[in-house]
Design a protein around this motif. Structure first.
Motif, short mmCIF file in Angstrom:
data_model
loop_
_atom_site.label_atom_id
_atom_site.label_comp_id
_atom_site.label_asym_id
_atom_site.label_seq_id
_atom_site.Cartn_x
_atom_site.Cartn_y
_atom_site.Cartn_z
N ASP A 312 34.54 40.65 28.25
CA ASP A 312 35.98 40.59 28.01
C ASP A 312 36.55 39.38 28.74
N LYS A 313 37.62 38.84 28.20
CA LYS A 313 38.19 37.60 28.74
C LYS A 313 38.91 37.82 30.05
N GLY A 314 39.68 38.90 30.17
CA GLY A 314 40.42 39.16 31.40
C GLY A 314 41.72 38.37 31.48
N GLU A 315 42.46 38.60 32.56
CA GLU A 315 43.75 37.93 32.77
C GLU A 315 43.79 37.31 34.15
N GLU A 316 44.49 36.18 34.25
CA GLU A 316 44.63 35.50 35.54
C GLU A 316 45.79 36.11 36.31
N VAL A 317 45.53 36.43 37.58
CA VAL A 317 46.55 37.02 38.45
C VAL A 317 46.62 36.18 39.73
N VAL A 318 47.84 35.83 40.14
CA VAL A 318 48.05 35.03 41.35
C VAL A 318 48.19 35.98 42.54
N GLY A 319 47.32 35.80 43.53
CA GLY A 319 47.34 36.65 44.71
C GLY A 319 48.41 36.23 45.70
N GLU A 320 48.56 37.02 46.78
CA GLU A 320 49.57 36.74 47.80
C GLU A 320 49.30 35.42 48.51
N ASP A 321 48.02 35.03 48.57
CA ASP A 321 47.69 33.77 49.24
C ASP A 321 47.79 32.57 48.30
N GLY A 322 48.25 32.81 47.07
CA GLY A 322 48.44 31.72 46.11
C GLY A 322 47.22 31.42 45.26
N THR A 323 46.11 32.08 45.54
CA THR A 323 44.91 31.83 44.75
C THR A 323 44.96 32.63 43.44
N VAL A 324 44.28 32.11 42.45
CA VAL A 324 44.25 32.75 41.13
C VAL A 324 42.94 33.51 40.96
N GLU A 325 43.04 34.75 40.54
CA GLU A 325 41.86 35.57 40.31
C GLU A 325 41.94 36.18 38.91
N VAL A 326 40.79 36.23 38.24
CA VAL A 326 40.73 36.82 36.91
C VAL A 326 40.34 38.28 37.05
N VAL A 327 41.15 39.18 36.50
CA VAL A 327 40.88 40.61 36.57
C VAL A 327 40.75 41.16 35.16
N GLY A 328 40.07 42.30 35.06
CA GLY A 328 39.92 42.95 33.77
C GLY A 328 38.82 42.36 32.91
N ASN A 329 38.11 41.34 33.45
CA ASN A 329 37.02 40.76 32.69
C ASN A 329 35.71 41.44 33.06
N GLY A 330 34.67 41.12 32.33
CA GLY A 330 33.37 41.76 32.56
C GLY A 330 32.85 42.36 31.28
N TYR A 331 31.69 42.97 31.37
CA TYR A 331 31.05 43.57 30.21
C TYR A 331 31.39 45.06 30.11
N ARG A 332 31.62 45.52 28.90
CA ARG A 332 31.91 46.93 28.69
C ARG A 332 30.63 47.75 28.85
N VAL A 333 30.74 48.82 29.62
CA VAL A 333 29.59 49.67 29.90
C VAL A 333 29.49 50.76 28.85
N ALA A 334 28.33 50.83 28.18
CA ALA A 334 28.11 51.86 27.17
C ALA A 334 27.42 53.09 27.77
N GLY A 335 26.59 52.86 28.79
CA GLY A 335 25.89 53.96 29.45
C GLY A 335 25.49 53.56 30.85
N SER A 336 25.38 54.54 31.75
CA SER A 336 25.08 54.24 33.15
C SER A 336 24.28 55.39 33.77
N ARG A 337 23.43 55.04 34.73
CA ARG A 337 22.63 56.05 35.41
C ARG A 337 22.40 55.63 36.86
N LEU A 338 22.72 56.52 37.80
CA LEU A 338 22.48 56.26 39.21
C LEU A 338 20.98 56.31 39.50
N ILE A 339 20.52 55.44 40.39
CA ILE A 339 19.11 55.46 40.78
C ILE A 339 18.81 56.72 41.59
N TRP A 340 19.73 57.04 42.49
CA TRP A 340 19.59 58.26 43.28
C TRP A 340 20.79 59.16 42.99
N PRO A 341 20.69 60.04 41.99
CA PRO A 341 21.83 60.91 41.60
C PRO A 341 22.28 61.80 42.75
#
Length: 341
Positions: A312-341
């Motif tokens: 996903d593309k995500g959106e740019e968000v300006v933090g309190e220190d003035g730096t820009v961070e992209v949030v909401g981006n990443g790959y969509r998870v279809a399935g997940s499994r803990l190594i140690w449940p």
């Protein structure tokens, strides 16, 4: 083609040539003299192209080069070990230095003089939330195939593939890794000078007991990949597994206007993806700068995921220190499994 039919065709052809040989002064022959000859040639061509058949019904015709290659469907998902920590409610302490290091790398490398021939395309640097170790790709083109893959992962005792020999407590059994250095995916001299992908290689991190527990990461990843191949879910590849975190990939870069006519190293094609020319750059200096750089130490990997292709593309968000961070981006998870449940 049978011997009888071959002899018959040869006899027809010989008969025509005999007519031509004994009548050299008769002038042009009527068309009907040539009809048996033409018919024989057509039959021979047709029969020879059909391919002979053995008594068991197996054709001896050689398949074309295109049909002899197995068809590979386009990948839709991939199996991976996430490195971004988005699945935690709060980012663990061990992930914070890694996130900061990637952020600083982005700032430092994109602030270089863009006119330099060796400059790295800024849009080729991957966001922190996309980082992972790929175990293999899958073509899950139907809901049934996708559900099979998810069910296989979520019902699997993943810990069976993780060696715990000599490890005493739960903390020691955790899968901790370190990320150090920077390499071109093609680590040859030519591959570095015309680089398209930069990666960080992972290694096992010492546990609290001071032991690495052997090559646990690679053994775990290889066994897990092989399980999905055996289940017919994952596409087998004729190459060994190469675990890596991709931090730069020019497949995501857009060529600048006018760069086609320039002879700079960051605009030359090192290959093609569809009809798009692949952008490359000289990574000699950046690889040298980061060859001993420690990105993360004792980074815990606690789960395995199946993710959709295409982040996903995500959106740019300006933090309190003035730096820009992209949030909401990443790959969509279809399935997940803990190594140690």
């Amino acid at each position: 083609m049978s011997m009888f039919r071959t002899s018959s065709y040869i006899a027809d052809i010989n008969r025509i040539f005999q007519t031509l040989r004994i009548s050299p002064t008769r002038g042009p022959l009527p068309v009907h003299h040539f009809r048996p000859f033409v018919t024989s040639i057509r039959k021979m061509a047709s029969d020879s192209s059909d391919g002979e058949t053995h008594h068991d019904g197996a054709s001896t015709e050689q398949p074309s080069s295109s049909s002899s290659k197995p068809h590979r469907s386009r990948p839709t998902h991939f199996l991976c070990l996430p490195l971004h920590g988005q699945h935690y409610p709060t980012l663990p302490q061990s992930y914070l230095p890694f996130k900061s290091a990637i952020k600083q790398f982005t700032i430092d490398e994109t602030s270089q003089d863009a006119s330099e021939e060796s400059s790295m395309p800024a849009d080729a640097i991957r966001y922190f939330n996309t980082l992972h170790l790929t175990l293999g790709v899958m073509s899950l083109t139907t809901p049934e195939k996708l559900q099979q893959a998810i069910s296989t992962l979520e019902s699997l005792d993943v810990s069976q593939f993780l060696s715990s020999d000599g490890l005493q407590n739960d903390d020691e059994k955790k899968l901790n890794i370190s990320l150090k250095g920077l390499e071109s995916m093609d680590n040859s001299r030519k591959g570095v000078e015309k680089c398209a992908i930069l990666i960080i290689p992972p290694t096992d991190a010492p546990s609290d007991g001071g032991s690495t527990g052997g090559n646990r990461l690679y053994t775990f990843a290889s066994a897990l990949r092989q399980h999905f191949i055996n289940e017919g879910i994952m596409t087998p590849e004729n190459r060994p597994l190469k675990l890596h975190a991709t931090v730069v990939n020019t497949v995501y870069s857009k060529k600048k206007k006018g760069s086609k006519d320039k002879k700079s190293k960051n605009s030359r094609g090192g290959g093609r993806r569809g009809n798009k020319e692949r952008i490359t750059f000289d990574a000699t200096d950046v690889v040298e700068r980061y060859k001993d750089h420690v990105w993360a130490e004792k980074l815990e990997i606690d789960r395995v995921q199946i993710c959709n292709m295409g982040a996903d593309k995500g959106e740019e968000v300006v933090g309190e220190d003035g730096t820009v961070e992209v949030v909401g981006n990443g790959y969509r998870v279809a399935g997940s499994r803990l190594i140690w449940p």
